[in-house]
Motif scaffolding. Structure first.
Motif, mmCIF file in Angstrom:
data_model
loop_
_atom_site.group_PDB
_atom_site.id
_atom_site.type_symbol
_atom_site.label_atom_id
_atom_site.label_comp_id
_atom_site.label_asym_id
_atom_site.label_seq_id
_atom_site.Cartn_x
_atom_site.Cartn_y
_atom_site.Cartn_z
ATOM 1 N N GLN A 46 5.419 -0.826 1.032
ATOM 2 C CA GLN A 46 5.422 0.574 0.592
ATOM 3 C C GLN A 46 4.341 1.382 1.290
ATOM 4 O O GLN A 46 4.544 2.530 1.657
ATOM 5 C CB GLN A 46 5.267 0.676 -0.928
ATOM 6 C CG GLN A 46 5.574 2.062 -1.453
ATOM 7 C CD GLN A 46 6.978 2.527 -1.077
ATOM 8 O OE1 GLN A 46 7.965 1.848 -1.313
ATOM 9 N NE2 GLN A 46 7.074 3.706 -0.479
ATOM 10 N N ARG A 47 3.185 0.776 1.525
ATOM 11 C CA ARG A 47 2.111 1.475 2.225
ATOM 12 C C ARG A 47 2.533 1.786 3.662
ATOM 13 O O ARG A 47 2.286 2.877 4.164
ATOM 14 C CB ARG A 47 0.832 0.655 2.185
ATOM 15 C CG ARG A 47 -0.363 1.431 2.692
ATOM 16 C CD ARG A 47 -1.678 0.790 2.403
ATOM 17 N NE ARG A 47 -1.649 -0.642 2.650
ATOM 18 C CZ ARG A 47 -2.495 -1.494 2.126
ATOM 19 N NH1 ARG A 47 -3.430 -1.072 1.318
ATOM 20 N NH2 ARG A 47 -2.441 -2.768 2.409
ATOM 21 N N TYR A 48 3.198 0.823 4.320
ATOM 22 C CA TYR A 48 3.702 1.076 5.675
ATOM 23 C C TYR A 48 4.737 2.195 5.666
ATOM 24 O O TYR A 48 4.707 3.093 6.509
ATOM 25 C CB TYR A 48 4.324 -0.189 6.270
ATOM 26 C CG TYR A 48 3.327 -1.194 6.777
ATOM 27 C CD1 TYR A 48 2.443 -0.886 7.804
ATOM 28 C CD2 TYR A 48 3.271 -2.476 6.229
ATOM 29 C CE1 TYR A 48 1.530 -1.820 8.264
ATOM 30 C CE2 TYR A 48 2.364 -3.406 6.687
ATOM 31 C CZ TYR A 48 1.492 -3.077 7.706
ATOM 32 O OH TYR A 48 0.593 -3.995 8.162
ATOM 33 N N LEU A 49 5.658 2.148 4.705
ATOM 34 C CA LEU A 49 6.691 3.186 4.635
ATOM 35 C C LEU A 49 6.076 4.560 4.388
ATOM 36 O O LEU A 49 6.490 5.550 5.015
ATOM 37 C CB LEU A 49 7.706 2.842 3.541
ATOM 38 C CG LEU A 49 8.606 1.650 3.838
ATOM 39 C CD1 LEU A 49 9.440 1.298 2.605
ATOM 40 C CD2 LEU A 49 9.502 1.927 5.032
ATOM 41 N N ASN A 50 5.100 4.636 3.499
ATOM 42 C CA ASN A 50 4.437 5.917 3.227
ATOM 43 C C ASN A 50 3.738 6.442 4.470
ATOM 44 O O ASN A 50 3.797 7.639 4.776
ATOM 45 C CB ASN A 50 3.443 5.776 2.081
ATOM 46 C CG ASN A 50 4.118 5.558 0.745
ATOM 47 O OD1 ASN A 50 5.311 5.829 0.573
ATOM 48 N ND2 ASN A 50 3.374 5.033 -0.210
ATOM 49 N N ILE A 98 3.695 10.024 9.427
ATOM 50 C CA ILE A 98 3.781 10.108 10.894
ATOM 51 C C ILE A 98 5.012 10.917 11.294
ATOM 52 O O ILE A 98 4.945 11.750 12.211
ATOM 53 C CB ILE A 98 3.795 8.701 11.523
ATOM 54 C CG1 ILE A 98 2.431 8.025 11.323
ATOM 55 C CG2 ILE A 98 4.166 8.762 12.998
ATOM 56 C CD1 ILE A 98 2.411 6.542 11.665
ATOM 57 N N GLU A 99 6.130 10.697 10.609
ATOM 58 C CA GLU A 99 7.335 11.490 10.882
ATOM 59 C C GLU A 99 7.056 12.975 10.684
ATOM 60 O O GLU A 99 7.481 13.817 11.489
ATOM 61 C CB GLU A 99 8.477 11.067 9.957
ATOM 62 C CG GLU A 99 9.085 9.740 10.276
ATOM 63 C CD GLU A 99 10.146 9.349 9.249
ATOM 64 O OE1 GLU A 99 10.847 10.230 8.711
ATOM 65 O OE2 GLU A 99 10.254 8.137 8.983
ATOM 66 N N SER A 147 -2.280 2.102 14.653
ATOM 67 C CA SER A 147 -2.828 1.501 13.453
ATOM 68 C C SER A 147 -1.754 0.717 12.689
ATOM 69 O O SER A 147 -2.001 -0.393 12.210
ATOM 70 C CB SER A 147 -3.434 2.579 12.555
ATOM 71 O OG SER A 147 -3.925 2.008 11.378
ATOM 72 N N VAL A 148 -0.571 1.283 12.571
ATOM 73 C CA VAL A 148 0.537 0.587 11.921
ATOM 74 C C VAL A 148 0.862 -0.680 12.708
ATOM 75 O O VAL A 148 1.041 -1.763 12.126
ATOM 76 C CB VAL A 148 1.781 1.502 11.798
ATOM 77 C CG1 VAL A 148 3.008 0.712 11.364
ATOM 78 C CG2 VAL A 148 1.517 2.641 10.817
ATOM 79 N N ALA A 149 0.920 -0.567 14.029
ATOM 80 C CA ALA A 149 1.229 -1.732 14.865
ATOM 81 C C ALA A 149 0.181 -2.831 14.692
ATOM 82 O O ALA A 149 0.525 -4.013 14.563
ATOM 83 C CB ALA A 149 1.332 -1.313 16.331
ATOM 84 N N LEU A 150 -1.084 -2.465 14.672
ATOM 85 C CA LEU A 150 -2.143 -3.460 14.486
ATOM 86 C C LEU A 150 -2.047 -4.130 13.119
ATOM 87 O O LEU A 150 -2.262 -5.338 12.989
ATOM 88 C CB LEU A 150 -3.518 -2.826 14.668
ATOM 89 C CG LEU A 150 -3.934 -2.548 16.102
ATOM 90 C CD1 LEU A 150 -5.227 -1.736 16.136
ATOM 91 C CD2 LEU A 150 -4.095 -3.846 16.871
ATOM 92 N N GLY A 151 -1.730 -3.356 12.105
ATOM 93 C CA GLY A 151 -1.561 -3.927 10.775
ATOM 94 C C GLY A 151 -0.407 -4.916 10.722
ATOM 95 O O GLY A 151 -0.515 -6.002 10.152
ATOM 96 N N LEU A 152 0.716 -4.547 11.348
ATOM 97 C CA LEU A 152 1.863 -5.451 11.394
ATOM 98 C C LEU A 152 1.546 -6.708 12.189
ATOM 99 O O LEU A 152 1.936 -7.812 11.800
ATOM 100 C CB LEU A 152 3.077 -4.737 11.996
ATOM 101 C CG LEU A 152 3.738 -3.699 11.100
ATOM 102 C CD1 LEU A 152 4.746 -2.872 11.888
ATOM 103 C CD2 LEU A 152 4.399 -4.364 9.903
ATOM 104 N N LEU A 153 0.824 -6.550 13.277
ATOM 105 C CA LEU A 153 0.434 -7.710 14.080
ATOM 106 C C LEU A 153 -0.470 -8.638 13.269
ATOM 107 O O LEU A 153 -0.287 -9.856 13.258
ATOM 108 C CB LEU A 153 -0.260 -7.262 15.365
ATOM 109 C CG LEU A 153 -0.741 -8.376 16.284
ATOM 110 C CD1 LEU A 153 0.414 -9.263 16.736
ATOM 111 C CD2 LEU A 153 -1.455 -7.770 17.491
#
Length: 122
Positions: free
Chosen positions: A39-43, A48-49, A81-87
């Motif tokens: 949910q945090r990623y989606l928010n 970003i959108e 930042s999102v990419a680093l979190g997912l990684l």
């Protein structure tokens, strides 16, 4: 339009360094590592959108080039930042779980992670 003040990635620090939640091994094997922060990623992606739509509006409204570039930098930093979190989630969950199982699955996850890092740093 959402304007970013200060360091563009500051708002993303919670994603870049997610809180570690203990995931039972059986649950980790059936879910992706980011599921606890989904949910945090989606928010964050929704914000970003909105920023990206704001950039389009800035161009339509013929705003100053540097202001547009500043907003593009903020969106880029947010996506990084999102990419680093997912990684990080991938390494903590998927790679660690595969390493516990060993054999070819572990090697494959390490190859995947290495390729993802290579794409990210280009």
């Amino acid at each position: 339009m959402s304007h970013v003040t200060g360091h563009p990635a500051a708002a993303d620090s919670a994603i870049a360094h997610p809180t570690e939640a203990a995931t039972p091994p059986e649950a980790a094997a059936s879910h992706h590592g980011y599921i606890g922060d989904k949910q945090r990623y989606l928010n964050r992606l929704k914000r970003i959108e909105g920023q990206a739509r704001g950039i389009r509006s800035m161009i339509e409204d013929e705003k100053y080039c540097i202001d547009i570039l500043t907003q593009i930098g903020a969106v880029t930093a947010a996506l990084e930042s999102v990419a680093l979190g997912l990684l990080e989630d991938h390494l903590r969950h998927c790679v660690v779980d595969a390493a516990r199982q060993g054999d070819e699955q572990a090697e494959e996850k390490i190859r995947e992670a290495t390729a993802a890092i290579a794409r990210f740093v280009r």
